[in-house]
Design a protein around this motif. Structure first.
Motif, short mmCIF file in Angstrom:
data_model
loop_
_atom_site.label_atom_id
_atom_site.label_comp_id
_atom_site.label_asym_id
_atom_site.label_seq_id
_atom_site.Cartn_x
_atom_site.Cartn_y
_atom_site.Cartn_z
N THR A 86 0.84 -1.18 0.00
CA THR A 86 0.00 0.00 0.00
C THR A 86 0.89 1.25 0.00
N TYR A 87 0.33 2.39 0.36
CA TYR A 87 1.07 3.65 0.35
C TYR A 87 1.38 4.04 1.79
N ALA A 161 12.41 7.31 3.63
CA ALA A 161 11.59 6.36 4.38
C ALA A 161 10.70 5.51 3.50
N ASP A 162 10.42 5.97 2.30
CA ASP A 162 9.50 5.25 1.40
C ASP A 162 10.19 4.21 0.53
N ILE A 163 11.53 4.16 0.55
CA ILE A 163 12.25 3.28 -0.37
C ILE A 163 11.79 1.82 -0.28
N PRO A 164 11.64 1.23 0.92
CA PRO A 164 11.22 -0.18 0.97
C PRO A 164 9.89 -0.43 0.27
N ALA A 165 8.91 0.44 0.49
CA ALA A 165 7.62 0.25 -0.17
C ALA A 165 7.71 0.50 -1.66
N GLY A 168 8.92 -2.58 -3.20
CA GLY A 168 8.21 -3.81 -2.84
C GLY A 168 9.01 -4.75 -1.98
N TRP A 169 9.86 -4.20 -1.11
CA TRP A 169 10.75 -5.02 -0.27
C TRP A 169 9.95 -5.89 0.69
N THR A 170 10.36 -7.14 0.84
CA THR A 170 9.64 -8.08 1.71
C THR A 170 10.52 -8.60 2.84
N GLY A 171 11.55 -7.86 3.21
CA GLY A 171 12.45 -8.30 4.27
C GLY A 171 11.77 -8.64 5.58
N PRO A 172 10.78 -7.85 6.03
CA PRO A 172 10.11 -8.15 7.30
C PRO A 172 8.90 -9.08 7.16
N LEU A 173 8.88 -9.90 6.13
CA LEU A 173 7.69 -10.67 5.78
C LEU A 173 7.14 -11.48 6.94
N GLU A 176 5.53 -8.49 9.09
CA GLU A 176 4.53 -7.64 8.44
C GLU A 176 4.57 -7.85 6.94
N ASN A 177 3.45 -8.20 6.34
CA ASN A 177 3.37 -8.45 4.91
C ASN A 177 3.43 -7.17 4.08
N ASP A 178 2.91 -6.07 4.62
CA ASP A 178 2.83 -4.82 3.88
C ASP A 178 3.86 -3.85 4.46
N VAL A 179 5.03 -3.77 3.84
CA VAL A 179 6.11 -2.96 4.40
C VAL A 179 5.77 -1.47 4.40
N ALA A 180 4.74 -1.06 3.67
CA ALA A 180 4.33 0.35 3.71
C ALA A 180 3.92 0.76 5.13
N ARG A 181 3.40 -0.18 5.91
CA ARG A 181 3.06 0.12 7.30
C ARG A 181 4.31 0.43 8.12
#
Length: 261
Positions: A86-87, A161-165, A168-173, A176-181
């Motif tokens: 998400t955003y 701060a927005d770079i991971p989102a 589409g980075w999934t490092g904390p999968l 948290e599935n949605d790294v935008a959070r």
């Protein structure tokens, strides 16, 4: 949210001169419709960060070092998932952190279920501006790692701060599935503590901190946020209490590291 053109889709037209590297569009689902990031073929060297920031920012690209780890696991194989993000601006940092606190703190910290609230902003600015400090830490890490390497990357993002989102980075999968959070939290830390994302690995993150806590009280207040953001920082560490983590990992520290199991 208005979507800006992705400069990586037309590098030639942007006039940006880059060293040999790779444009990444591979995702966990199917190739993305445009490049998600560019990263260099060779290890970064001191000075590269500042040069890439100066060149990339005017065209909408921000620097980040990428870490292949001991397995040479570079972004082409990071299982990026931009379609599932998400955003960051649609989320509230305190809501995100309090939700994680209430889920994990009672069992893992033997704490009560009351979220302590956001820590106050860093009260003392460091000697360097946040972007200058990020460049300095990037240079130190690049020099330390040498030929084993961190590689320079550029990502299409409006703020660090927005770079991971954005990619589409999934490092904390597993957390948290949605790294935008989590990026909403990084935005809040950007505002309160002057952080910049310096390094991304497959499941690791390092940020520079322009206004770190300078008193143990400030550090203790922030430790709760770090636990909620990344419980493994305490659960998988010898710093297994908030007080120990505050003193050793946060007080006057100009870089914060995170790893999700």
């Amino acid at each position: 949210m208005a979507t800006l053109p992705n400069p990586l889709s037309s590098l030639a037209a942007s006039g940006l001169q880059l060293p040999p590297g790779n444009l990444v569009d591979a995702t966990i689902d199917e190739p993305w419709h445009e490049p998600l990031l560019w990263y260099a073929d060779e290890p970064a060297s001191p000075g590269t960060w500042a040069a890439m920031r100066a060149a990339g920012r005017p065209v909408g690209l921000l620097p980040v070092l990428v870490d292949g780890g001991v397995r040479d696991h570079w972004p082409d194989s990071w299982a990026l998932a931009p379609a599932r993000m998400t955003y960051p601006g649609d989320h509230d940092a305190e809501d995100v952190l309090s939700e994680f606190w209430e889920a994990y703190a009672p069992d893992e910290l033997d704490a009560d279920n009351k979220w302590p609230g956001l820590a106050p902003a860093g009260s003392v600015a460091g000697p360097d501006a946040p972007d200058d400090l990020a460049a300095e830490i990037a240079d130190q890490l690049a020099d330390l790692r040498g030929l084993d390497g961190l590689r320079m990357a550029l990502a299409p993002a409006r703020r660090s701060a927005d770079i991971p989102a954005a990619i589409g980075w999934t490092g904390p999968l597993n957390h948290e599935n949605d790294v935008a959070r989590l990026c909403a939290v990084l935005r809040s830390w950007e505002d309160r503590f002057g952080i910049r994302i310096v390094v991304l690995g497959f499941d690791t993150l390092i940020v520079s901190v322009g206004r770190p806590p300078t008193t143990i009280e400030e550090a203790r207040a922030l430790a709760a946020e770090h636990f909620a953001f990344c419980p493994d920082n305490l659960n998988q560490s010898t710093l297994s209490s908030l007080d120990a983590y505050a003193e050793k990992a946060l007080l006057d520290q100009e870089a914060w590291s995170f790893w999700w199991d």
